[in-house]
Design an enzyme around this catalytic site. Structure first.
Site, mmCIF file in Angstrom:
data_model
loop_
_atom_site.group_PDB
_atom_site.id
_atom_site.type_symbol
_atom_site.label_atom_id
_atom_site.label_comp_id
_atom_site.label_asym_id
_atom_site.label_seq_id
_atom_site.Cartn_x
_atom_site.Cartn_y
_atom_site.Cartn_z
ATOM 1 N N GLU A 1 -20.942 -92.218 -16.231
ATOM 2 C CA GLU A 1 -21.740 -93.071 -15.528
ATOM 3 C C GLU A 1 -22.944 -92.111 -14.741
ATOM 4 O O GLU A 1 -22.483 -91.260 -14.090
ATOM 5 C CB GLU A 1 -21.243 -93.901 -14.646
ATOM 6 C CG GLU A 1 -20.240 -95.090 -15.189
ATOM 7 C CD GLU A 1 -19.674 -96.163 -14.377
ATOM 8 O OE1 GLU A 1 -19.841 -95.916 -13.195
ATOM 9 O OE2 GLU A 1 -19.105 -96.905 -14.718
ATOM 10 N N HIS B 1 -22.806 -100.721 -13.410
ATOM 11 C CA HIS B 1 -21.760 -100.804 -12.313
ATOM 12 C C HIS B 1 -22.271 -101.647 -11.170
ATOM 13 O O HIS B 1 -22.369 -101.004 -9.924
ATOM 14 C CB HIS B 1 -21.574 -99.440 -12.298
ATOM 15 C CG HIS B 1 -20.102 -99.079 -11.400
ATOM 16 N ND1 HIS B 1 -19.199 -98.016 -11.737
ATOM 17 C CD2 HIS B 1 -19.305 -99.974 -10.618
ATOM 18 C CE1 HIS B 1 -18.163 -98.185 -10.866
ATOM 19 N NE2 HIS B 1 -18.141 -99.373 -10.351
HETATM 20 N N1 LIG Z 1 -16.959 -102.965 -11.353
HETATM 21 C C1 LIG Z 1 -16.889 -102.846 -9.805
HETATM 22 O O1 LIG Z 1 -17.854 -102.513 -9.238
HETATM 23 C C2 LIG Z 1 -15.651 -102.956 -9.447
HETATM 24 C C3 LIG Z 1 -14.400 -102.396 -10.033
HETATM 25 N N2 LIG Z 1 -13.150 -102.503 -9.422
HETATM 26 C C4 LIG Z 1 -11.963 -102.281 -10.138
HETATM 27 O O2 LIG Z 1 -11.254 -103.223 -10.674
HETATM 28 C C5 LIG Z 1 -9.992 -102.866 -11.107
HETATM 29 C C6 LIG Z 1 -8.818 -103.939 -10.246
HETATM 30 O O3 LIG Z 1 -8.916 -103.842 -8.923
HETATM 31 P P1 LIG Z 1 -8.085 -104.685 -8.174
HETATM 32 O O4 LIG Z 1 -7.926 -106.076 -8.737
HETATM 33 O O5 LIG Z 1 -8.415 -104.537 -6.555
HETATM 34 O O6 LIG Z 1 -6.701 -103.874 -8.208
HETATM 35 P P2 LIG Z 1 -5.213 -104.249 -7.873
HETATM 36 O O7 LIG Z 1 -4.454 -103.113 -7.943
HETATM 37 O O8 LIG Z 1 -5.033 -105.489 -7.017
HETATM 38 O O9 LIG Z 1 -4.722 -105.016 -9.409
HETATM 39 C C7 LIG Z 1 -4.471 -104.359 -10.537
HETATM 40 C C8 LIG Z 1 -3.529 -105.064 -11.617
HETATM 41 O O10 LIG Z 1 -3.060 -104.120 -12.647
HETATM 42 C C9 LIG Z 1 -2.053 -104.173 -13.127
HETATM 43 N N3 LIG Z 1 -1.539 -103.268 -13.933
HETATM 44 C C10 LIG Z 1 -1.301 -101.852 -13.699
HETATM 45 N N4 LIG Z 1 -0.867 -101.049 -15.112
HETATM 46 C C11 LIG Z 1 -0.932 -102.227 -15.946
HETATM 47 C C12 LIG Z 1 -0.616 -102.042 -17.243
HETATM 48 N N5 LIG Z 1 -0.424 -101.036 -17.819
HETATM 49 N N6 LIG Z 1 -0.814 -103.318 -17.989
HETATM 50 C C13 LIG Z 1 -1.204 -104.485 -17.390
HETATM 51 N N7 LIG Z 1 -1.363 -104.560 -16.057
HETATM 52 C C14 LIG Z 1 -1.270 -103.428 -15.368
HETATM 53 C C15 LIG Z 1 -1.101 -104.130 -11.525
HETATM 54 O O11 LIG Z 1 0.155 -104.777 -12.108
HETATM 55 C C16 LIG Z 1 -2.118 -104.942 -10.819
HETATM 56 O O12 LIG Z 1 -1.474 -106.490 -10.862
HETATM 57 C C17 LIG Z 1 -9.711 -101.377 -10.470
HETATM 58 O O13 LIG Z 1 -10.001 -100.482 -11.541
HETATM 59 C C18 LIG Z 1 -10.976 -101.244 -9.342
HETATM 60 O O14 LIG Z 1 -11.551 -99.852 -9.289
HETATM 61 C C19 LIG Z 1 -13.139 -103.284 -8.289
HETATM 62 C C20 LIG Z 1 -14.109 -103.493 -7.542
HETATM 63 C C21 LIG Z 1 -15.418 -103.626 -7.887
HETATM 64 O O1 LIG Z 2 -15.009 -100.640 -5.514
HETATM 65 C C1 LIG Z 2 -15.023 -100.188 -6.697
HETATM 66 O O2 LIG Z 2 -13.803 -99.849 -7.337
HETATM 67 C C2 LIG Z 2 -16.229 -100.181 -7.489
HETATM 68 O O3 LIG Z 2 -16.169 -99.859 -8.631
HETATM 69 C C3 LIG Z 2 -17.385 -100.133 -6.898
HETATM 70 O O4 LIG Z 2 -18.236 -99.166 -6.716
HETATM 71 P P1 LIG Z 2 -19.698 -98.978 -6.129
HETATM 72 O O5 LIG Z 2 -19.279 -98.862 -4.354
HETATM 73 O O6 LIG Z 2 -20.446 -100.230 -6.374
HETATM 74 O O7 LIG Z 2 -20.254 -97.449 -6.654
#
Ligand SMILES: NC(=O)C1=CN([C@@H]2O[C@H](COP(=O)(O)OP(=O)(O)OC[C@H]3O[C@@H](n4cnc5c(N)ncnc54)[C@H](O)[C@@H]3O)[C@@H](O)[C@H]2O)C=CC1
Ligand SMILES: O=C(O)C(=O)COP(=O)(O)O
Length: 581
Positions: A272, A294
């Protein structure tokens, strides 16, 4: 909360550097007591040059907080990540340099979930394509017929904070929600009308829409490749708002080109911004892909939440208090450190060993993982005033192997809450029996069982409690070094550190040689080995089983481990990585 006050001109105030766009709502809290420098667009070299002046650094996902930067940051006390994922921060290097890393684990969850739904709808109704077409002066109604979400199946991998929020919104859209997450909170899943599947194989063929919400860790990297995409319907649509790298970009592009997948909504990429001509760029250019740069967390509300959250934590740290969401803060208070530290290490290693050893096995046989633990402290440990640090260490150990490095913020303050959120139940018991006759002053025993609600919530194979095998790990500390003294019904003795390969086999000639030879061929060096024998009743005749625990110089990959399971080799094998003690 006490805030450091300035005793002289402004230059004497502690300085805070913000090299990315962070919402002003939080920054306003800092202005009074700190010198706040917003410096967007710095090159890595410029950042390296100015970092020695700063006591705090506030970043989002773009700034690469490398070991070299942290090494140069002589005054830095805190790196604050205004968001969830800390994969752009070298947390280990921060810890080594005594720098606290904090994040905002919940502030942008809703934004990420809503963005997932936005991409799902955009892909279902060809919004990206239709918008480009009409702006180009065209009126293409028949080419752009979409599909509805109502009545369709949404398959979620990773039912954590974002995954569950997506599931709740999808319920409101009239979708049927299924999920695969071997560590999911089964009660929350049931309460959210989510049917848990016991494997990806069971999940993928039913998906009309597929979305992934796991952290990017070894077990999720490349999780969706060509063979997984081939299991899906050609009408399935794929979404990724978590991290690039979980879905193989080349395989996804090929599936879209071959009409084996109907569309994709992508917010995150392996690099990215994507390099020109990279797999990510080619995917973005594909007409069936709706892509965003993103933007999952980019809402006014989420940015306000995460900014206030991390700025408050920066103030706490710079004024000498503990933050709420420290990624790398110690889970033990200084005064308890001396007595408890070796046991904290032991219990954390036992938890980590449990997750890596037993859940690999459960996943490979399609069984549910266990979520209820009895931990018994015997001997001098049973007289402790508080076992909170040990409880926190257990939760940290159980969850770390399934979380991104540094993403698991567990300390004595939040351990109970995190355990509850993740559906883990721990009964702590103290035993008055003296373990001294066994030669140690203290003993810890961890036993796992399946809760009733868990076996009802899963759609996978039901657990017959009588058929359940015992899952026990026992350990002790000698000379400040932790040891594992029992695994299942096998008596053993090894230090839980480094890379281990644990094999269960019939205790007959040639098994050790077989394993040694296979590892040798794969260039995996054995550092130590411990054999734990057991006499077990077989069908009609007695068969001896043994456990082989091998310390190896690098983790044995899946192919090597699968290759060991052979009628001349071993019955079961698991790899475990435990770090140093
Ligand atoms: N695109 C964006 O801007 C954003 C991206 N994210 C990303 O979203 C993702 C999820 O975030 P949260 O829900 O807060 O995390 P979380 O930690 O609450 O949930 C992650 C889940 O994945 C499960 N998991 C772990 N290994 C696994 C496997 N091998 N197979 C299946 N399930 C598995 C865990 O048991 C857990 O329930 C993270 O990678 C975070 O960085 C979060 C916020 C914004
Ligand atoms: O909180 C996360 O894991 C995100 O991916 C959000 O990323 P950003 O703060 O928008 O660069």
């Amino acid at each position: 909360m006490p805030i450091p006050t300035s005793s002289g001109p402004d230059q004497s105030k502690p300085k805070i550097l913000i090299p990315e766009k962070v919402s002003p709502d939080g920054l306003a809290l800092l202005q009074k007591s700190f010198e706040v420098h917003e410096r967007k667009g710095l090159s890595p070299e410029q950042l390296l040059e100015i970092i020695p002046e700063y006591e705090a650094l506030i970043v989002r996902s773009e700034t690469k907080v490398t070991a070299a930067l942290l090494q140069a940051a002589k005054k830095l006390k805190v790196v604050a990540r205004a968001g969830v994922g800390v994969d752009n921060v070298d947390v280990e290097a921060a810890t080594k340099n005594g720098i606290i890393v904090v994040n905002s684990p919940v502030g942008n969850i809703n934004a990420a979930a809503e963005h997932t739904i936005a991409l799902m709808m955009a892909v279902a109704r060809n919004i990206g394509d239709a918008c480009a077409s009409i702006k180009d002066g065209k009126w293409e109604r028949s080419r752009l017929v979409g599909v509805e979400a109502k009545g369709k199946t949404l398959a979620i991998v990773g039912l954590g904070k974002v995954g569950l929020t997506v599931a709740r919104i999808a319920n409101g859209l009239g979708m049927n929600v299924i999920a695969y997450d071997p560590y999911a909170n089964t009660q929350l899943a049931a309460a959210t009308n989510v049917t848990l599947k016991s494997s990806l194989n069971e999940l993928l063929p039913d998906a009309d829409f597929f979305t992934i919400h796991t952290p990017l860790i070894a077990s999720t990297k490349g999780m969706i490749g060509a063979s997984e995409l081939a299991m899906m319907k050609p009408t399935a649509r794929i979404l990724n708002v978590s991290r690039g790298g979980m879905i193989d970009e080349v395989a996804l592009l090929e599936a879209l080109v071959a009409n084996k997948i109907a569309g994709a909504g992508l917010d995150v990429f392996t690099s990215e911004p994507p390099q020109p001509d990279s797999s990510a760029s080619r995917l973005i250019a594909h007409p069936k892909v709706v892509a965003t740069p993103h933007l999952g967390a980019s809402t006014v509300e989420a940015q306000e939440n995460v900014s206030i959250d991390v700025c408050e934590q920066v103030i706490l740290i710079l004024s000498g208090s503990l933050p709420r969401s420290a990624v790398n803060a110690p889970i033990i208070l200084p005064e308890e450190y001396r007595t408890l530290q070796p046991f904290v290490t032991l219990v954390e290693k036992m938890g980590s060993l449990y997750t890596q050893h037993y859940t690999t096995r459960a996943a490979s046989t399609g069984q549910q993982t266990r979520n209820t633990f009895d931990i018994t402290y015997e001997g001098s440990l049973a007289t402790l005033n508080t076992t909170k640090p040990l409880f926190a260490a257990l939760i940290k150990g159980l969850l770390s192997p399934i979380s991104s490095p540094g993403e698991i913020n567990i300390n004595i303050v939040n351990a109970e809450l995190v355990a509850k959120e993740r559906g883990l139940y721990v009964n702590e018991q103290r035993s008055r029996e003296s373990p001294e006759e066994k030669g140690y002053t203290s003993f810890v025993t961890l036993r796992a069982r399946t809760s009733r609600s868990a076996s009802h919530a899963r759609s996978g194979p039901r657990n017959d409690p009588k058929a359940e095998t015992e899952q026990v790990i026992q350990g002790y500390v000698a000379g400040n070094v932790p040891y594992i003294s029992r695994l299942d019904r096998f008596a053993t003795n090894f230090v839980p550190s480094g890379n281990l390969l644990i094999c269960r086999n019939y205790d007959s000639c040639g098994r050790i040689g077989f394993v040694g030879q296979r590892l040798g061929k794969a260039d995996v060096n054995i550092n130590f080995m411990s054999v734990a024998p057991l006499e077990r009743e077989g069908e009609g005749k007695n068969r001896n089983e043994a456990l082989m625990i091998l310390g190896v110089d690098k983790p044995a990959g899946k192919e090597i481990v699968d290759g060991l399971i052979d009628e001349n080799g071993v019955l079961e094998a698991s790899t475990v990585t435990l770090g140093n003690v």
